[in-house]
Scaffold this motif. Structure first.
Motif, PDB file in Angstrom:
ATOM      1  N   ALA A 147      -9.983  -9.907  -5.559  1.00 31.24           N
ATOM      2  CA  ALA A 147     -10.834 -10.765  -4.730  1.00 31.24           C
ATOM      3  C   ALA A 147     -11.204 -10.001  -3.446  1.00 31.24           C
ATOM      4  N   PRO A 148     -12.076  -8.990  -3.584  1.00 25.09           N
ATOM      5  CA  PRO A 148     -12.396  -8.155  -2.423  1.00 25.09           C
ATOM      6  C   PRO A 148     -13.273  -8.862  -1.391  1.00 25.09           C
ATOM      7  N   ILE A 149     -12.971  -8.576  -0.126  1.00 25.36           N
ATOM      8  CA  ILE A 149     -13.832  -9.038   0.964  1.00 25.36           C
ATOM      9  C   ILE A 149     -15.044  -8.114   1.054  1.00 25.36           C
ATOM     10  N   THR A 150     -14.805  -6.809   0.910  1.00 23.14           N
ATOM     11  CA  THR A 150     -15.877  -5.811   0.822  1.00 23.14           C
ATOM     12  C   THR A 150     -15.555  -4.903  -0.355  1.00 23.14           C
ATOM     13  N   ASP A 151     -16.546  -4.178  -0.846  1.00 19.62           N
ATOM     14  CA  ASP A 151     -16.297  -3.200  -1.906  1.00 19.62           C
ATOM     15  C   ASP A 151     -15.276  -2.187  -1.405  1.00 19.62           C
ATOM     16  N   GLY A 152     -14.354  -1.808  -2.269  1.00 19.90           N
ATOM     17  CA  GLY A 152     -13.347  -0.825  -1.909  1.00 19.90           C
ATOM     18  C   GLY A 152     -12.094  -1.404  -1.293  1.00 19.90           C
ATOM     19  N   HIS A 153     -12.001  -2.714  -1.162  1.00 24.86           N
ATOM     20  CA  HIS A 153     -10.844  -3.398  -0.576  1.00 24.86           C
ATOM     21  C   HIS A 153      -9.620  -3.135  -1.448  1.00 24.86           C
ATOM     22  N   VAL A 154      -8.590  -2.552  -0.850  1.00 22.60           N
ATOM     23  CA  VAL A 154      -7.360  -2.276  -1.585  1.00 22.60           C
ATOM     24  C   VAL A 154      -6.154  -2.864  -0.858  1.00 22.60           C
ATOM     25  N   LEU A 155      -5.066  -2.974  -1.590  1.00 21.65           N
ATOM     26  CA  LEU A 155      -3.796  -3.451  -1.051  1.00 21.65           C
ATOM     27  C   LEU A 155      -2.802  -2.299  -1.073  1.00 21.65           C
ATOM     28  N   VAL A 156      -2.153  -2.053   0.052  1.00 20.83           N
ATOM     29  CA  VAL A 156      -1.078  -1.068   0.128  1.00 20.83           C
ATOM     30  C   VAL A 156       0.227  -1.857   0.084  1.00 20.83           C
ATOM     31  N   VAL A 157       1.065  -1.535  -0.905  1.00 18.74           N
ATOM     32  CA  VAL A 157       2.234  -2.346  -1.221  1.00 18.74           C
ATOM     33  C   VAL A 157       3.477  -1.466  -1.354  1.00 18.74           C
ATOM     34  N   PRO A 158       4.583  -1.843  -0.723  1.00 17.78           N
ATOM     35  CA  PRO A 158       5.804  -1.066  -0.957  1.00 17.78           C
ATOM     36  C   PRO A 158       6.307  -1.297  -2.381  1.00 17.78           C
ATOM     37  N   ARG A 159       6.883  -0.269  -2.961  1.00 12.44           N
ATOM     38  CA  ARG A 159       7.450  -0.427  -4.306  1.00 12.44           C
ATOM     39  C   ARG A 159       8.603  -1.420  -4.296  1.00 12.44           C
ATOM     40  N   ASP A 160       9.398  -1.404  -3.234  1.00 12.75           N
ATOM     41  CA  ASP A 160      10.497  -2.358  -3.112  1.00 12.75           C
ATOM     42  C   ASP A 160       9.951  -3.719  -2.713  1.00 12.75           C
ATOM     43  N   GLU A 161      10.573  -4.771  -3.218  1.00 12.08           N
ATOM     44  CA  GLU A 161      10.158  -6.124  -2.855  1.00 12.08           C
ATOM     45  C   GLU A 161      10.641  -6.447  -1.441  1.00 12.08           C
ATOM     46  N   ILE A 162       9.700  -6.479  -0.528  1.00 13.81           N
ATOM     47  CA  ILE A 162       9.950  -6.863   0.860  1.00 13.81           C
ATOM     48  C   ILE A 162       9.045  -8.062   1.087  1.00 13.81           C
ATOM     49  N   VAL A 163       9.584  -9.169   1.531  1.00 16.23           N
ATOM     50  CA  VAL A 163       8.815 -10.407   1.604  1.00 16.23           C
ATOM     51  C   VAL A 163       7.682 -10.342   2.613  1.00 16.23           C
ATOM     52  N   GLN A 164       7.979  -9.861   3.829  1.00 19.00           N
ATOM     53  CA  GLN A 164       6.939  -9.914   4.866  1.00 19.00           C
ATOM     54  C   GLN A 164       7.073  -8.753   5.838  1.00 19.00           C
ATOM     55  N   LEU A 165       6.060  -8.594   6.643  1.00 19.23           N
ATOM     56  CA  LEU A 165       5.976  -7.518   7.619  1.00 19.23           C
ATOM     57  C   LEU A 165       7.240  -7.403   8.461  1.00 19.23           C
ATOM     58  N   THR A 166       7.718  -8.501   8.973  1.00 18.73           N
ATOM     59  CA  THR A 166       8.862  -8.471   9.886  1.00 18.73           C
ATOM     60  C   THR A 166      10.189  -8.167   9.191  1.00 18.73           C
ATOM     61  N   ASP A 167      10.208  -8.153   7.870  1.00 21.23           N
ATOM     62  CA  ASP A 167      11.404  -7.792   7.114  1.00 21.23           C
ATOM     63  C   ASP A 167      11.451  -6.303   6.770  1.00 21.23           C
ATOM     64  N   ALA A 168      10.354  -5.590   6.967  1.00 22.53           N
ATOM     65  CA  ALA A 168      10.257  -4.202   6.523  1.00 22.53           C
ATOM     66  C   ALA A 168      11.072  -3.268   7.412  1.00 22.53           C
ATOM     67  N   PRO A 169      11.826  -2.361   6.806  1.00 23.52           N
ATOM     68  CA  PRO A 169      12.470  -1.318   7.598  1.00 23.52           C
ATOM     69  C   PRO A 169      11.392  -0.495   8.314  1.00 23.52           C
ATOM     70  N   ASP A 170      11.711  -0.018   9.488  1.00 28.16           N
ATOM     71  CA  ASP A 170      10.722   0.704  10.293  1.00 28.16           C
ATOM     72  C   ASP A 170      10.114   1.897   9.560  1.00 28.16           C
ATOM     73  N   ASP A 171      10.929   2.652   8.822  1.00 29.57           N
ATOM     74  CA  ASP A 171      10.401   3.830   8.140  1.00 29.57           C
ATOM     75  C   ASP A 171       9.430   3.439   7.020  1.00 29.57           C
ATOM     76  N   VAL A 172       9.707   2.356   6.334  1.00 27.02           N
ATOM     77  CA  VAL A 172       8.806   1.890   5.274  1.00 27.02           C
ATOM     78  C   VAL A 172       7.505   1.387   5.885  1.00 27.02           C
ATOM     79  N   LEU A 173       7.604   0.609   6.938  1.00 22.45           N
ATOM     80  CA  LEU A 173       6.401   0.098   7.595  1.00 22.45           C
ATOM     81  C   LEU A 173       5.540   1.248   8.122  1.00 22.45           C
ATOM     82  N   ALA A 174       6.168   2.226   8.747  1.00 23.67           N
ATOM     83  CA  ALA A 174       5.419   3.386   9.245  1.00 23.67           C
ATOM     84  C   ALA A 174       4.716   4.097   8.096  1.00 23.67           C
TER      85      ALA A 174
END
Length: 148
Positions: A31-58
């Motif tokens: 469901a792209p907002i614009t052409d080329g819209h992609v999702l960057v996703v960690p391989r590990d299941e992390i529920v939300q931004l604030t749960d992500a380890p700093d190195d993974v988020l970086a």
């Protein structure tokens, strides 16, 4: 139970992969907002931004930056946008898309009727731009595979 994104990463559900490394993958949204819209996703299941380890988020942000540069090149977009909401799937994901203005950066503009061939073509365009920019080592050999 694994998330929808974990199932896509595992190959149980089809995905249009443009990036893969040990920490993250990126694939086109259906469901792209614009052409080329992609999702960057960690391989590990992390529920939300604030749960992500700093190195993974970086790492996710650096991947998003790299993809954004490729999107700008591929679509001659003045900006690459980064959106983090996370209400659709309980698995952290960064929306990265070529952007021409803030007014268009709303999930209400997401298109749910884009033909598969157009989604494939947009993903290939991102993949080609990433390869041209020297990131071919992280572009999966096949569009539908998260493996390198």
């Amino acid at each position: 139970m694994s998330t929808l994104f974990t199932q896509i990463i595992a190959g149980d559900i089809p995905g249009r992969f443009v990036w893969a490394d040990d920490v993250a993958v990126a694939f086109g949204t259906i469901a792209p907002i614009t052409d080329g819209h992609v999702l960057v996703v960690p391989r590990d299941e992390i529920v939300q931004l604030t749960d992500a380890p700093d190195d993974v988020l970086a790492h996710l942000v650096l991947v998003a930056k790299t993809i954004g540069q490729a999107q700008q090149q591929a679509w001659s977009a003045p900006r690459a946008a980064l959106l983090v909401a996370g209400f659709e799937v309980d698995h952290l994901h960064l929306h990265v898309l070529p952007a021409w203005g803030e007014a268009s950066l709303s999930f209400s503009n997401a298109r749910h009727d884009v033909p598969a061939a157009e989604l494939d073509a947009a993903a290939e365009r991102v993949r080609d731009a990433l390869t041209a920019r020297g990131h071919g080592a992280h572009v999966p050999a096949a569009l539908n595979s998260p493996a390198l």
